[in-house]
Design an enzyme around this catalytic site. Structure first.
Site, PDB file in Angstrom:
ATOM      1  CB  THR A 183     -22.449  93.592  -2.094  1.00 14.28           C
ATOM      2  OG1 THR A 183     -23.530  94.442  -1.386  1.00 14.28           O
ATOM      3  CG2 THR A 183     -22.494  94.447  -3.236  1.00 14.28           C
ATOM      4  CG  ASP A 184     -16.910  91.791  -2.500  1.00 13.53           C
ATOM      5  OD1 ASP A 184     -16.186  92.059  -1.477  1.00 13.53           O
ATOM      6  OD2 ASP A 184     -16.985  92.249  -3.588  1.00 13.53           O
ATOM      7  CG  LEU A 185     -19.817  86.620  -0.126  1.00 12.52           C
ATOM      8  CD1 LEU A 185     -20.610  86.347   1.014  1.00 12.52           C
ATOM      9  CD2 LEU A 185     -18.905  85.613  -0.444  1.00 12.52           C
TER      10      LEU A 185
ATOM     11  N   GLY B   8     -20.068  87.458  -7.011  1.00  9.10           N
ATOM     12  CA  GLY B   8     -19.312  86.257  -7.325  1.00  9.10           C
ATOM     13  C   GLY B   8     -20.299  85.248  -7.774  1.00  9.10           C
TER      14      GLY B   8
END
Lengths: 442, 379
Positions: free
Chosen positions: B145-147, B150
């Site tokens: 999710t973070d990636l 980003g």
């Protein structure tokens, strides 16, 4: 004519003593990037195309740059201008990674022409149930903002159509087995001869060259080969794959960015280039710290369920009626967790003073926390954590996701969930891009 | 990091002392450097600046004037409170592209909640759909999710740079974990929104495609993805189960999904008769996507991974030789260049003040003494 518009430029169109601290007008000795539409026009009317003239849709009177008085051209001040308007994309991709990328480009204003083989078309048109009036929801979910043309690439006249389209497009995206399009005359080397500005983005399973380049690539396989599956699953259980094809999606996201990087580069060089995106590289790159741990410390990864190898507490805890996920990533947040749980003695415990120590003594700490969490309902805990500064959340079902007020609030209903009418069914609800690019005038 | 890989000059602002939280995340550490931090911070300079110190704030104000892009992930409103909001900075630098990354969005009922991958994964439905078929939810083994956020952000920044070519102006971008992951739900979401179909966990299998999953082999597992009729026939050929291709229940993907239990049982029984390596060899050249479930060691021993340049090596000033996963995308116009190692905290403070803001040594020394900025002993 160009110098009339830009009096501070030299006759070869470079900025005089370009001061990189101010303007970022990227102009080249060969002129500025010409949009596909303009190229088409100038091909038909050569007299209208002095070198360096900014493409017609973009041309306007220059305005003073606010900082140090350099001249730049610009159009209207940004009300509803989309970044990729005027960019034409020839989309030869199918399934998920490619269509997801071109969908985002379409969301950003590009004209996307999706080429499908007559008859079945994109594979995903047949994926289901569920279908809605015989339309696959899988297909519908990733193909908005595109036109579809049905062309038989193997038919000589179909091939000719594609050749001509490639001449007047800015971008071509494809996900054929490497070499296949070249075999049909649509490879990068071939098409860049007739359209040197073409940005050619190839998406494959494993890369354009190398021992596996000829293997068909699908998310599930790439997820397995790249290590993603190995690290996903219950702590003492079997590997599973992420519930949606994150490897495909990550590749599509890398690709959409790469296409725009290439468009930016083209502003400077006036030329296109070939991009190699693939599922394997995308997912391995995304392994980030998992990979670094192995490469540098020889530490093999393992599955952690909902927990985290390097951060404690950072996982789901069973509650009385379900589960809550808690992410205490630093000492301050850990103390707050202890406060909400009414377990302040833990903050004094020498074994839990830093994240490093909490990781070291995780079993004992997690046991203590688990025993407390199970005493109350999820909703009760969520309320108690309000305003604590600790990231917490429920494990939402899809129904709960779309009932969440923030999901609808993101751009007042139109960002994550938009509905519109399209034939032959009455309404289809689809997800719109999560990006918000507000008008400059706001 | 990706922007740095593409040639941008990235100035990473960290608070003096601890710096980026991830510097403390571990084990494992290498010469007291967190591998978590090292894995995502190459090609950047680090300046240590106390944003709450008036002179530190002034440094940031001046840097914002001479930067093209500002990216931040503070709780919405916080930077504005400190004088670094979009409205404020765009007054002095109208070309500034201001990309905000948050947990849930710049506005709305949850906008003030701190966002982390695990939570966003849970709230956005990702955790609900990941896990064994009859088991508990799990999160993807790395913070996808973070990636994904980003990745959305790096694209958005470039879209904004493209837009700036036309308009001459910057703009404000709202990226957030919740929206990124919900958007990535794609067909899972469409199934619910249009057909009322709640999602469930499928282990390694797929709701809408059969056979598309891992099968136990004699010594492990193999993943098979037969996504159309042609590939299904080839699977049957390799498995020497050609009668299945004649079976009326398996004639199309739609039918195979309908009668999945029976079909998967038959296939499973055959797969378990041979080793993984044996099956992989038999599937060679069949046109069916197959693969093993590689451990991380197996990933980095894979010849294609090496061919793609996915092991990037560099020399770190204190940790020595380090390796991180390399950039995912190759461009024909430039080679993957020698990366600059992830910086120590405040490694480039003086360099940036001197070279970008043109501060004199005198002013720099005063700033260092005031504690508004800090310089690492390594530069």
């Amino acid at each position: 004519m160009f110098s009339d518009l830009h009096p501070k430029f030299t006759s070869d169109f470079t900025l005089k003593g370009a001061d990189r601290k101010c303007c970022r007008c990227e102009l080249t000795p060969t002129g500025v990037k010409m949009s596909a539409a303009f190229r088409e026009l100038s091909a038909r009317f050569p007299a209208l195309s002095p070198v360096g003239l900014i493409s017609l849709p973009q041309m306007n009177h220059p305005v003073k740059c606010f900082s140090v008085g350099r001249w730049m051209s610009h159009t209207q001040t940004g009300s509803n201008v989309r970044p990729l308007e005027g960019v034409r994309v020839l989309d030869l991709t199918r399934v998920l990674a490619g269509p997801f990328a071109t969908m985002i480009l379409g969301d950003l204003g590009a004209e996307v022409i999706k080429v499908e083989r007559p008859g079945a078309g994109d594979d995903t048109r047949g994926w289901g149930p569920p279908f809605v009036a015989s339309q696959s929801l899988y297909y519908l979910s990733v193909n908005r903002n595109k036109k579809s043309i049905a062309v038989d690439l193997k038919h000589p006249r179909g091939a000719a159509v594609i050749q001509e389209l490639a001449r007047v497009c800015d971008v071509l995206i494809e996900n054929y087995i490497p070499g296949k399009l070249q075999h049909m005359g649509f490879g990068y080397e071939q098409l860049s001869q007739v359209n040197p500005q073409l940005i050619y983005c190839s998406i494959s399973g494993y890369g354009q060259t190398g021992p596996r380049s000829q293997s068909p690539g699908y998310d599930s396989i790439a997820s397995a080969v790249s290590g993603m599956m190995h690290i996903t699953g219950p702590e003492n259980g079997e590997p599973v794959r992420p519930g949606v094809a994150m490897t495909d999606l990550a590749t599509g996201l890398y690709a959409h960015g790469a296409v725009m990087a290439a468009l930016l580069q083209r502003h400077r060089t006036g030329r296109g280039l070939h991009i190699d995106c693939n599922l394997l590289s995308s997912q391995v790159s995304c392994l980030s710290h998992i990979a670094a741990n192995y490469l540098n410390a020889g530490q093999e990864a393992r599955r952690w369920g909902t927990a985290h190898e390097s951060i404690v507490p950072y996982q789901a805890f069973r509650t009385k009626d379900g589960a809550i996920v808690v992410a205490a990533t630093n000492n301050r947040q850990f103390v707050q967790v202890c406060e909400v749980l009414e377990l302040m003695t833990l903050t004094e415990h020498p074994n839990y003073k830093s994240n490093k120590l909490r990781v070291q003594h995780r079993k004992q700490l997690l046991h203590t926390l688990s025993q407390r969490f199970v005493q109350r309902d999820t909703a009760d805990w969520l309320q108690r954590f309000e305003g604590s500064g600790v990231p917490v959340g429920p494990i939402n079902s899809i129904q709960e996701v779309f009932a969440d007020p923030q999901v609808s609030a993101c751009s007042a209903q139109s960002s994550t969930h938009c509905s519109f009418s399209c034939p032959p069914w009455s309404t289809v609800h689809l997800l719109q891009s999560d990006l918000e690019l507000p008008a400059c005038s706001s």
